[in-house]
Design an enzyme around this catalytic site. Structure first.
Site, PDB file in Angstrom:
ATOM      1  CG  ASP A 115      -5.974  -8.147  -7.491  1.00 38.99           C
ATOM      2  OD1 ASP A 115      -5.253  -7.978  -6.616  1.00 38.99           O
ATOM      3  OD2 ASP A 115      -6.196  -6.517  -6.957  1.00 38.99           O
ATOM      4  CD  GLU A 169     -10.704  -2.226  -8.364  1.00 42.16           C
ATOM      5  OE1 GLU A 169      -9.843  -2.032  -7.401  1.00 42.16           O
ATOM      6  OE2 GLU A 169     -11.683  -1.778  -7.843  1.00 42.16           O
ATOM      7  CD  GLU A 189      -3.483  -1.051   0.405  1.00 40.22           C
ATOM      8  OE1 GLU A 189      -3.214  -0.136  -0.145  1.00 40.22           O
ATOM      9  OE2 GLU A 189      -3.690  -1.503  -0.089  1.00 40.22           O
ATOM     10  NE  ARG A 201      -3.716   2.756  -0.498  1.00 41.67           N
ATOM     11  CZ  ARG A 201      -5.007   2.850   0.345  1.00 41.67           C
ATOM     12  NH1 ARG A 201      -5.489   3.767   0.849  1.00 41.67           N
ATOM     13  NH2 ARG A 201      -5.999   1.705   0.290  1.00 41.67           N
TER      14      ARG A 201
END
Length: 551
Positions: free
Chosen positions: A277, A447, A145, A149
């Site tokens: 993913d 998404e 993360e 980010r």
């Protein structure tokens, strides 16, 4: 919110220049000569005929684009400018570590400010990064993360503005993140203590890392290596891919858990949702980032898409919707390993439709859409699958709020009466009877609109804009808080809605950015000149300066 909870909520060209004090203008790319062709792409996935084509043009939809900009203008500076999380109902911010925050919210949003032309907001954010951002925090942060980010946000802000402070902070952060790679295998630990500069095993996950977390750091570290001529960033990130390639347990597919200690996959689910993913997403994007000069990533991507098509894609019972399944490992009575196919699709998987279309065109390097002679049989298969998966993701917006749930299950002929008597459609939200199910939530995810943006850029078909506007309108109607900001909702199929007082930072970095780009002119961030990291931070395509033994 703990690092574990945060992780569970997730997945698992030259720039315009300015000085530190320059006003920032939206990045402008030269208009490209476009040969855009109308929709030959909606035929069955097993059809082999080549479609006709005609020219279209990608033009700005100014009123809708400006509505997205207006939605972005929140009261974060008043309530949570330097915080890691924002709670719009309480009008307050919180941090991910008791040691203090590192500015997830503001850093994740800077490049969106630049693209939208919000000059004053970006300059104030830049001042915060320069004067108030403190990375010397003696607390554990999620490696994945923080990379996608914060490091990705800083690198993208630097790319779009050329402001030195963003690169300076990116280098400082990357140097604090690098110890996470110091494992016997090179697979990084899931957590990093930024203050102590120590990688930390994830005790909640028995010291294992998720495949998506380990394999979704590469765009950021390789681009930083390119900018700084520091090969250590590149080699650390690419070592991960080497280990994964050498240890894949199924052709093209990867379990969602891997051991940093042994460098081997652990028997675990194979899926395209959480923890899996973005591994598949970054296979393609690593190939595109270095201007298609590293064929190993295209080979790994092609193998993965072939395996996904063969093993994970299925059709629904009634409407013939194409959806993704998961493979769950199970032990038989004799102790042997078997795999059970489960018709479960996360909202996270909705990135795949656009990704498949982007991969079929090799990163928008064909005509747009591709002409008859430009697609191989496998590219045509991927294009069709991408188009069909987007239709399926839009079908999951058929709820009372017109928003899609976090997870859906698809009907099977073998379903028990308890399901078949209650569910008359192709899909359903599991566990809704009598309780609020986590599956029913909408947490402002991006998404589907990501795929709509890519599909529109590659086709010019206005239905993708209309679908995107429908989603934005539903967010405005059901998630907007009158005092400022947007909140998650607990059940997409119940009105009036019940809120969760949390606004994910990816609303600013991804959802609203992709919606803004969906209604922008086609010359803004053209797909053949940038790659978007998994947090929608645009990074430029570049000529690689380094070759490792792996690539």
């Amino acid at each position: 919110m703990s690092q574990q909870q945060l992780r569970e909520r997730r997945r698992g060209a030259p720039s315009t220049t300015s000085t530190d004090n320059d006003e920032v203008k939206p990045t402008q790319y030269p208009h490209l000569v476009k040969q855009l062709v109308e929709p030959w792409y909606e035929f069955e996935a097993d059809q082999t005929q080549r479609p006709p084509s005609r020219d279209v043009e990608i033009l700005e939809d100014t009123p809708r684009r400006d509505a997205i900009i207006a939605a972005f203008k929140l009261r974060l500076e008043r309530d949570a400018f330097g915080s890691d999380e924002y709670h719009p109902i309480e009008q307050s911010g919180t941090n991910l570590s008791e040691a203090g925050g590192i500015g997830y919210t503001v850093v994740d949003a800077i490049d969106t400010m630049v693209l939208m032309g919000l000059q004053e907001e970006e300059l104030r954010a830049r001042e915060w990064v320069e004067k108030h951002m403190d990375l010397d925090r003696d607390g554990n942060f999620n490696m994945f993360e923080t990379t996608i980010r914060v490091l990705g946000g800083l690198l993208s802000a630097h790319h779009l503005t050329n402001a030195p402070i963003y690169l300076d902070r990116a280098v400082e952060l990357a140097d604090r993140l690098m110890p996470a790679f110091d494992t016997s295998s090179g697979i990084p630990w899931s957590l990093i203590n930024l203050g102590r500069r120590e990688g930390v095993p994830d005790e909640d996950n028995q010291g294992l890392s998720s495949t998506a977390e380990a394999a979704t750091l590469q765009l950021e570290f390789k681009y930083l290596s390119y900018l700084t001529d520091n090969d250590s960033y590149w080699r650390a990130a690419e070592k991960v891919m080497d280990v994964i390639k050498q240890n894949r347990v199924a052709p093209g597919l990867a379990p969602i858990l891997i051991s940093p200690a042994q460098g081997q996959f652990v028997t675990s689910a194979i899926r395209l949702g959480s923890r899996g993913d973005s591994y598949y997403e970054y296979l393609l994007k690593q190939h595109l980032q270095t201007d298609r000069k590293e064929p190993v990533y295209r080979e790994m991507y092609d193998d993965a898409m072939e395996a996904i098509s063969s093993h994970l894609l299925k059709r629904s019972m009634y409407s013939n919707l194409l959806y993704t399944s998961e493979l769950i490992p199970e032990r038989t009575a004799t102790g042997s390993l078997s795999w059970r196919l489960v018709p479960k699709q996360d909202h996270l998987v909705c990135f795949l439709g656009g990704s498949l279309m982007l991969g079929a065109t090799d990163g928008a390097h064909t005509s747009i859409p591709p002409k008859s002679h430009e697609l191989s049989p496998s590219q045509l298969r991927d294009w069709n699958n991408g188009v069909e998966l987007i239709k399926t993701c839009m079908a999951t917006h058929d709820t009372k709020t017109r928003l899609s749930p976090e997870i859906v299950h698809f009907r099977l002929p073998s379903d028990p009466a308890s399901i078949s008597s209650l569910v008359q459609s192709d899909w359903y939200i599991k566990g809704l009877q009598g309780v609020v199910s986590y599956d029913a939530r909408y947490i402002l995810r991006p998404e589907t609109v990501e795929s709509l943006f890519i599909a529109y850029r590659l086709t010019g078909d206005n239905k993708y804009r209309e679908w995107g506007w429908d989603i934005f309108s539903a967010i405005e109607k059901h998630c907007k808080i009158s005092s400022g900001g947007y909140a998650s909702i607990l059940n997409v199929d119940a009105i009036p809605v019940e809120y969760e007082d949390k606004m994910e930072t990816f609303l600013l970095s991804e959802t609203l950015k992709y919606l803004f780009l969906l209604f922008s002119d086609g010359s803004v961030l053209p797909l053949d000149r940038v790659v978007f990291n998994t947090e929608a931070h645009p990074l430029p395509v570049f000529e690689p300066h380094l070759r490792t033994g792996f690539s």
